[in-house]
Design a protein around this motif. Sequence first.
Motif, PDB file in Angstrom:
ATOM      1  N   LEU A 282     -23.518 -20.886  57.927  1.00 14.62           N
ATOM      2  CA  LEU A 282     -23.234 -19.513  57.551  1.00 14.62           C
ATOM      3  C   LEU A 282     -23.528 -18.589  58.713  1.00 14.62           C
ATOM      4  O   LEU A 282     -24.539 -18.736  59.400  1.00 14.62           O
ATOM      5  CB  LEU A 282     -24.065 -19.109  56.331  1.00 14.62           C
ATOM      6  CG  LEU A 282     -23.789 -19.919  55.068  1.00 14.62           C
ATOM      7  CD1 LEU A 282     -24.740 -19.487  53.957  1.00 14.62           C
ATOM      8  CD2 LEU A 282     -22.357 -19.754  54.628  1.00 14.62           C
ATOM      9  N   LEU A 283     -22.659 -17.635  58.942  1.00 17.41           N
ATOM     10  CA  LEU A 283     -22.833 -16.645  59.988  1.00 17.41           C
ATOM     11  C   LEU A 283     -23.507 -15.427  59.371  1.00 17.41           C
ATOM     12  O   LEU A 283     -22.949 -14.775  58.502  1.00 17.41           O
ATOM     13  CB  LEU A 283     -21.463 -16.265  60.565  1.00 17.41           C
ATOM     14  CG  LEU A 283     -21.423 -15.335  61.743  1.00 17.41           C
ATOM     15  CD1 LEU A 283     -22.099 -15.975  62.958  1.00 17.41           C
ATOM     16  CD2 LEU A 283     -19.989 -14.988  62.094  1.00 17.41           C
ATOM     17  N   THR A 284     -24.721 -15.129  59.807  1.00 15.64           N
ATOM     18  CA  THR A 284     -25.434 -13.979  59.260  1.00 15.64           C
ATOM     19  C   THR A 284     -24.872 -12.699  59.852  1.00 15.64           C
ATOM     20  O   THR A 284     -24.223 -12.706  60.898  1.00 15.64           O
ATOM     21  CB  THR A 284     -26.938 -14.066  59.587  1.00 15.64           C
ATOM     22  OG1 THR A 284     -27.101 -13.998  61.010  1.00 15.64           O
ATOM     23  CG2 THR A 284     -27.545 -15.343  59.049  1.00 15.64           C
ATOM     24  N   ARG A 285     -25.152 -11.598  59.194  1.00 16.39           N
ATOM     25  CA  ARG A 285     -24.713 -10.297  59.730  1.00 16.39           C
ATOM     26  C   ARG A 285     -25.341 -10.046  61.091  1.00 16.39           C
ATOM     27  O   ARG A 285     -24.711  -9.502  61.986  1.00 16.39           O
ATOM     28  CB  ARG A 285     -25.086  -9.174  58.775  1.00 16.39           C
ATOM     29  CG  ARG A 285     -24.234  -9.121  57.544  1.00 16.39           C
ATOM     30  CD  ARG A 285     -24.559  -7.863  56.744  1.00 16.39           C
ATOM     31  NE  ARG A 285     -23.841  -7.832  55.507  1.00 16.39           N
ATOM     32  CZ  ARG A 285     -22.582  -7.399  55.387  1.00 16.39           C
ATOM     33  NH1 ARG A 285     -21.945  -6.968  56.439  1.00 16.39           N
ATOM     34  NH2 ARG A 285     -21.989  -7.397  54.219  1.00 16.39           N
ATOM     35  N   GLU A 286     -26.598 -10.444  61.235  1.00 12.02           N
ATOM     36  CA  GLU A 286     -27.282 -10.237  62.515  1.00 12.02           C
ATOM     37  C   GLU A 286     -26.608 -11.033  63.631  1.00 12.02           C
ATOM     38  O   GLU A 286     -26.350 -10.506  64.714  1.00 12.02           O
ATOM     39  CB  GLU A 286     -28.744 -10.652  62.384  1.00 12.02           C
ATOM     40  CG  GLU A 286     -29.555 -10.417  63.640  1.00 12.02           C
ATOM     41  CD  GLU A 286     -31.009 -10.815  63.466  1.00 12.02           C
ATOM     42  OE1 GLU A 286     -31.596 -11.210  64.484  1.00 12.02           O
ATOM     43  OE2 GLU A 286     -31.535 -10.747  62.345  1.00 12.02           O
ATOM     44  N   LEU A 287     -26.301 -12.297  63.376  1.00 17.04           N
ATOM     45  CA  LEU A 287     -25.640 -13.119  64.380  1.00 17.04           C
ATOM     46  C   LEU A 287     -24.229 -12.602  64.652  1.00 17.04           C
ATOM     47  O   LEU A 287     -23.805 -12.503  65.808  1.00 17.04           O
ATOM     48  CB  LEU A 287     -25.601 -14.578  63.930  1.00 17.04           C
ATOM     49  CG  LEU A 287     -24.899 -15.540  64.892  1.00 17.04           C
ATOM     50  CD1 LEU A 287     -25.519 -15.489  66.284  1.00 17.04           C
ATOM     51  CD2 LEU A 287     -24.921 -16.948  64.337  1.00 17.04           C
ATOM     52  N   ALA A 288     -23.509 -12.259  63.595  1.00 14.33           N
ATOM     53  CA  ALA A 288     -22.162 -11.724  63.779  1.00 14.33           C
ATOM     54  C   ALA A 288     -22.204 -10.456  64.618  1.00 14.33           C
ATOM     55  O   ALA A 288     -21.368 -10.253  65.508  1.00 14.33           O
ATOM     56  CB  ALA A 288     -21.512 -11.446  62.428  1.00 14.33           C
ATOM     57  N   GLY A 289     -23.186  -9.601  64.350  1.00 14.97           N
ATOM     58  CA  GLY A 289     -23.322  -8.363  65.111  1.00 14.97           C
ATOM     59  C   GLY A 289     -23.622  -8.620  66.572  1.00 14.97           C
ATOM     60  O   GLY A 289     -23.043  -7.984  67.456  1.00 14.97           O
ATOM     61  N   SER A 290     -24.499  -9.584  66.848  1.00 15.32           N
ATOM     62  CA  SER A 290     -24.833  -9.867  68.250  1.00 15.32           C
ATOM     63  C   SER A 290     -23.649 -10.490  68.984  1.00 15.32           C
ATOM     64  O   SER A 290     -23.395 -10.167  70.151  1.00 15.32           O
ATOM     65  CB  SER A 290     -26.077 -10.756  68.356  1.00 15.32           C
ATOM     66  OG  SER A 290     -25.821 -12.044  67.856  1.00 15.32           O
ATOM     67  N   LEU A 291     -22.889 -11.354  68.309  1.00 14.59           N
ATOM     68  CA  LEU A 291     -21.687 -11.919  68.925  1.00 14.59           C
ATOM     69  C   LEU A 291     -20.647 -10.830  69.185  1.00 14.59           C
ATOM     70  O   LEU A 291     -19.972 -10.827  70.223  1.00 14.59           O
ATOM     71  CB  LEU A 291     -21.101 -13.021  68.041  1.00 14.59           C
ATOM     72  CG  LEU A 291     -21.943 -14.280  67.892  1.00 14.59           C
ATOM     73  CD1 LEU A 291     -21.329 -15.208  66.839  1.00 14.59           C
ATOM     74  CD2 LEU A 291     -22.093 -14.996  69.218  1.00 14.59           C
TER      75      LEU A 291
END
Length: 80
Positions: free
Chosen positions: A18-27
Amino acid sequence: MEDRIEQIPQADWVDQDLLTRELAGSLLDEEIAAERGRIDRVDRGIGGDDIVMSRADMERRLAAMEAIRADNTQQATIRF
């Protein structure tokens, strides 16, 4: 003879990454910075193999990514 692959008893969806919002935001932040860098290189006449769109298309892509990033940040805020 091939080795048998052990099947897990759970359905496939249980084992998804699962892609978290935090990881998606950093990417997304990384890609926004990269796109700004490509636009900057186009403006300086440098170019590069990673520049595959017109400047106008890069500007539209950057604006879309920034809008998505802003929405991602707002949705992640918990309000009481």
